[in-house]
Design a protein around this motif. Structure first.
Motif, PDB file in Angstrom:
ATOM      1  N   LEU B 194       0.762  -1.083  -0.026  1.00 13.45           N
ATOM      2  CA  LEU B 194      -0.050  -0.079   0.038  1.00 13.45           C
ATOM      3  C   LEU B 194       1.086   1.181  -0.113  1.00 13.45           C
ATOM      4  CD1 LEU B 194      -2.880   1.229   0.317  1.00 13.45           C
ATOM      5  CD2 LEU B 194      -2.620   1.346   2.660  1.00 13.45           C
ATOM      6  N   GLU B 195       2.163   1.270   0.551  1.00  9.54           N
ATOM      7  CA  GLU B 195       2.945   2.271   0.816  1.00  9.54           C
ATOM      8  C   GLU B 195       3.543   2.617  -0.649  1.00  9.54           C
ATOM      9  OE1 GLU B 195       5.655   0.526   3.493  1.00  9.54           O
ATOM     10  OE2 GLU B 195       7.267   1.052   2.346  1.00  9.54           O
ATOM     11  N   PHE B 197       1.609   2.544  -3.345  1.00  5.13           N
ATOM     12  CA  PHE B 197       0.657   3.336  -3.927  1.00  5.13           C
ATOM     13  C   PHE B 197       0.491   4.761  -3.149  1.00  5.13           C
ATOM     14  CE2 PHE B 197      -3.752   4.448  -3.686  1.00  5.13           C
ATOM     15  CZ  PHE B 197      -4.151   4.825  -4.851  1.00  5.13           C
ATOM     16  N   LEU B 198       0.722   4.799  -1.906  1.00  4.76           N
ATOM     17  CA  LEU B 198       0.617   6.019  -1.236  1.00  4.76           C
ATOM     18  C   LEU B 198       1.733   6.980  -1.568  1.00  4.76           C
ATOM     19  CD1 LEU B 198      -0.527   4.937   2.237  1.00  4.76           C
ATOM     20  CD2 LEU B 198      -1.991   5.888   0.101  1.00  4.76           C
ATOM     21  N   ASN B 199       2.851   6.364  -1.667  1.00  5.68           N
ATOM     22  CA  ASN B 199       4.061   6.984  -2.402  1.00  5.68           C
ATOM     23  C   ASN B 199       3.827   7.878  -3.370  1.00  5.68           C
ATOM     24  OD1 ASN B 199       6.677   7.771  -3.564  1.00  5.68           O
ATOM     25  ND2 ASN B 199       7.665   6.592  -2.022  1.00  5.68           N
ATOM     26  N   GLY B 200       3.335   7.203  -4.249  1.00  6.61           N
ATOM     27  CA  GLY B 200       2.958   7.827  -5.812  1.00  6.61           C
ATOM     28  C   GLY B 200       1.995   8.959  -5.587  1.00  6.61           C
ATOM     29  N   LEU B 201       0.935   8.476  -4.626  1.00  4.90           N
ATOM     30  CA  LEU B 201      -0.301   9.627  -4.522  1.00  4.90           C
ATOM     31  C   LEU B 201       0.463  10.877  -3.794  1.00  4.90           C
ATOM     32  CD1 LEU B 201      -3.073   8.709  -5.163  1.00  4.90           C
ATOM     33  CD2 LEU B 201      -3.391   8.488  -2.598  1.00  4.90           C
ATOM     34  N   ALA B 202       1.256  10.762  -2.865  1.00  4.25           N
ATOM     35  CA  ALA B 202       1.858  11.708  -2.232  1.00  4.25           C
ATOM     36  C   ALA B 202       2.602  12.779  -3.352  1.00  4.25           C
ATOM     37  CB  ALA B 202       2.819  11.300  -1.075  1.00  4.25           C
ATOM     38  N   LYS B 203       3.381  11.919  -4.339  1.00  5.93           N
ATOM     39  CA  LYS B 203       4.109  12.752  -5.387  1.00  5.93           C
ATOM     40  C   LYS B 203       3.049  13.461  -6.244  1.00  5.93           C
ATOM     41  CE  LYS B 203       8.170  10.024  -5.581  1.00  5.93           C
ATOM     42  NZ  LYS B 203       8.856   8.948  -6.296  1.00  5.93           N
ATOM     43  N   ALA B 204       1.898  12.653  -6.507  1.00  2.71           N
ATOM     44  CA  ALA B 204       0.933  13.331  -7.537  1.00  2.71           C
ATOM     45  C   ALA B 204       0.490  14.442  -6.938  1.00  2.71           C
ATOM     46  CB  ALA B 204      -0.162  12.158  -7.859  1.00  2.71           C
ATOM     47  N   PHE B 205      -0.100  14.534  -5.611  1.00  8.27           N
ATOM     48  CA  PHE B 205      -0.415  15.652  -4.831  1.00  8.27           C
ATOM     49  C   PHE B 205       0.284  16.909  -4.899  1.00  8.27           C
ATOM     50  CE2 PHE B 205      -1.249  18.160  -1.139  1.00  8.27           C
ATOM     51  CZ  PHE B 205      -2.381  18.133  -1.060  1.00  8.27           C
ATOM     52  N   SER B 206       1.380  16.556  -4.836  1.00  9.20           N
ATOM     53  CA  SER B 206       2.630  17.752  -4.722  1.00  9.20           C
ATOM     54  C   SER B 206       2.979  18.126  -6.166  1.00  9.20           C
ATOM     55  CB  SER B 206       3.898  17.304  -3.924  1.00  9.20           C
ATOM     56  OG  SER B 206       4.376  16.352  -4.541  1.00  9.20           O
ATOM     57  N   PHE B 207       2.748  17.303  -6.991  1.00  6.63           N
ATOM     58  CA  PHE B 207       2.941  17.936  -8.348  1.00  6.63           C
ATOM     59  C   PHE B 207       1.854  18.802  -8.657  1.00  6.63           C
ATOM     60  CE2 PHE B 207       5.416  13.617  -9.722  1.00  6.63           C
ATOM     61  CZ  PHE B 207       6.494  14.134  -9.021  1.00  6.63           C
ATOM     62  N   GLY B 208       0.582  18.214  -8.307  1.00  9.48           N
ATOM     63  CA  GLY B 208      -0.485  19.062  -8.596  1.00  9.48           C
ATOM     64  C   GLY B 208      -0.580  20.559  -8.072  1.00  9.48           C
ATOM     65  N   VAL B 209      -0.049  20.422  -6.731  1.00 15.52           N
ATOM     66  CA  VAL B 209       0.199  21.803  -6.230  1.00 15.52           C
ATOM     67  C   VAL B 209       1.078  22.722  -6.974  1.00 15.52           C
ATOM     68  CG1 VAL B 209       0.895  23.122  -3.991  1.00 15.52           C
ATOM     69  CG2 VAL B 209      -0.647  21.023  -3.769  1.00 15.52           C
TER      70      VAL B 209
END
Lengths: 243, 256
Positions: B194-195, B197-209
């Motif tokens: 799961l981590e 997946f969450l690692n990628g999600l954290a990156k995507a969130f920060s890329f969006g910002v």
């Protein structure tokens, strides 16, 4: 009341306004004329706080606009409506949404009331039934009238018009000035109208100011302007006899 | 020599100017964010424009990214008969790195550039000034909805991208390399955590910002008419890409 006291504005070393003072009493209309680049539009941007002077002060009623930050300017701008020279209509919104925009953002009325006011204001500017059209589908004259409707929909006590007839044919020009006149009679707002078309502008104005290369060369009543011996003032008032 | 030093110094000052302007802009956005100010109607409109319209391009990109990842490792998987680790290797790399990075770059190219062009055009046609005269803060009305929409949609599109990359990879592994989807899926489920997946999600969130801030910042600071809009779009795409790689490095380092 609008007051400019010794206002100077420079851009990249060039002085565009030089120690200009002007006064527009409450409820009066000032016609602001001058050749291109004289600083007329700049005066309007200083009044509504879009730009700050390098020297001098700008007052709107008792508020010193030139000393306020963006947040403090909001209540002052609530009292101002402005017609931009290049329309500045929101091109992703329909005509109806553009005109309703100031009311919607202020949550100043219910949705039904806003719709009714938009319909009424569009009829006033002789553009009934175009609520659903986009600004890109309108002619220049229609856009100017939509601008006028948007600028006045919230009944601001101060109206700033930046060359509201620029680039329009004489018929549309007369129509716009007639609309401004009718609205001024109805609303008695304090107004500053920038225009090159002085003969059409004069019947609307209580006062006239002439700018030349950033300096104020005349300010007074229309009668005083008629009596002025200044060649530039005479050239604007009587272009037909100017060599 | 002095000319070279002057040019380098001038270039450095230009970059410092841009970075400083972006920092001030970010501070202004943060202030609006703390006050929870934003326009709901504009946010919905932007969510649709940013998310729904980006979906097809993200699906296609993710599908082929998955397929390419499988093709690259396929030769070695066959050579070493390591079929049972293929799903893991694929999922690990796509979830942690390839997915967010590719979706982020596509997102900055499509959404970020479009956003800068839109705000830049609004700036040069005085629509932003019109907002200010109407006593509406452009940060609250234009920037906050876009920033929220871009952050939310970049994160969601990353999830969609992960799913389609997985499907693309699984299909390619089956058709071209002969790895049974059941084996591929089992390996994926067994080893990918799961981590990851969450690692990628954290990156995507920060890329969006990052893409949201950069594209809005460049859009609202446009000067010089249509050529200025073009320059701003160009600068936005470059700055967003650089920002994505820099953020990727630091997040990877932090979440090791």
């Amino acid at each position: 009341m609008i007051r400019l006291c010794g206002v100077t504005k420079r851009f990249e070393g060039a002085t565009v306004l030089d120690d200009v003072s002007l006064t527009v009493p409450t409820g009066a209309t000032l016609g602001l004329v001058g050749q291109g680049g004289a600083g007329k539009s700049l005066v309007l941007k200083l009044v509504c706080g879009l730009l700050r002077p390098d020297a001098g002060q700008v007052f709107v009623d008792d508020d010193e606009v030139s000393a306020l930050d963006e947040t403090a300017l909001m209540p002052v701008r609530d009292r101002i409506g402005m017609i931009f020279q290049n329309y500045a209509l929101f091109d992703y919104l329909t005509v109806g949404e553009n005109i309703a925009f100031p009311l919607r953002q202020r949550r100043a009325a219910s949705a039904d009331e806003i719709t009714a006011r938009v319909t009424k204001r569009l009829a006033q500017v002789h553009l009934p039934g175009i609520e659903d059209r986009l600004p890109a589908e309108l002619s220049g004259g229609m856009k100017k009238r939509v601008c006028l409707a948007r600028a006045t929909i919230h009944d601001p006590p101060i109206l700033l018009c930046d060359d509201p007839t620029a680039g329009l044919d004489p018929v549309t020009t007369n129509r716009i000035f007639a609309l401004l006149k009718a609205m001024q009679v109805e609303r008695a707002a304090t107004a500053v109208i920038v225009s090159h078309d002085v003969p059409s502008l004069l019947p609307l104005c209580d006062r006239l100011a002439v700018l030349d290369r950033g300096r104020r060369v005349f300010e007074g009543t229309c009668a005083e302007a008629e009596a002025s011996a200044d060649p530039l003032v005479r050239a604007f008032l009587h272009p037909e006899v100017t060599p | 020599m002095r000319g070279l030093a002057a040019r380098l110094g001038g270039r450095f000052l230009d970059i410092a100017d841009v970075v400083g302007e972006l920092a001030l802009f970010t501070a202004a956005v943060a202030r609006a964010g703390v006050r929870l100010r934003g326009d709901g109607r504009e946010t919905w409109r932007t969510l649709h424009a940013v998310g729904v319209r980006s979906l097809p391009i993200i699906v296609v990109t993710a599908w082929f990214a998955g397929a390419i990842a499988v093709l690259q490792v396929g030769e070695y998987v066959v050579k070493y008969r390591a079929y049972e680790v293929m799903g893991w290797g694929f999922g690990y790399s796509v979830f942690r790195e390839v997915g967010p990075l590719l979706v982020g770059l596509m997102f900055s190219g499509r959404v970020g550039a479009h956003n800068t062009a839109e705000l830049g055009t609004m700036t040069v046609t005085e629509q932003v000034d019109a907002l200010r005269v109407l006593a509406i803060d452009p940060i609250e009305y234009l920037v906050m909805p876009r920033l929220v929409a871009m952050t939310v949609m970049m994160t969601l599109l990353n999830v969609v991208g992960d799913v389609f990359a997985l499907i693309g990879g699984m299909v390619t592994a089956d058709v071209l390399i002969g790895v049974d989807p059941y084996v591929f899926w089992n390996s994926f489920i067994e080893y990918v955590k799961l981590e990851d997946f969450l690692n990628g999600l954290a990156k995507a969130f920060s890329f969006g910002v990052a893409v949201g801030l950069v594209s809005c910042g460049f859009g609202l600071s446009v000067r010089g008419g249509a050529p200025g809009v073009g320059r701003a779009v160009n600068a936005c795409v470059v700055a967003s890409a650089v920002g994505i790689f820099v953020l990727d490095y630091f997040i990877t380092h932090l979440l090791r």
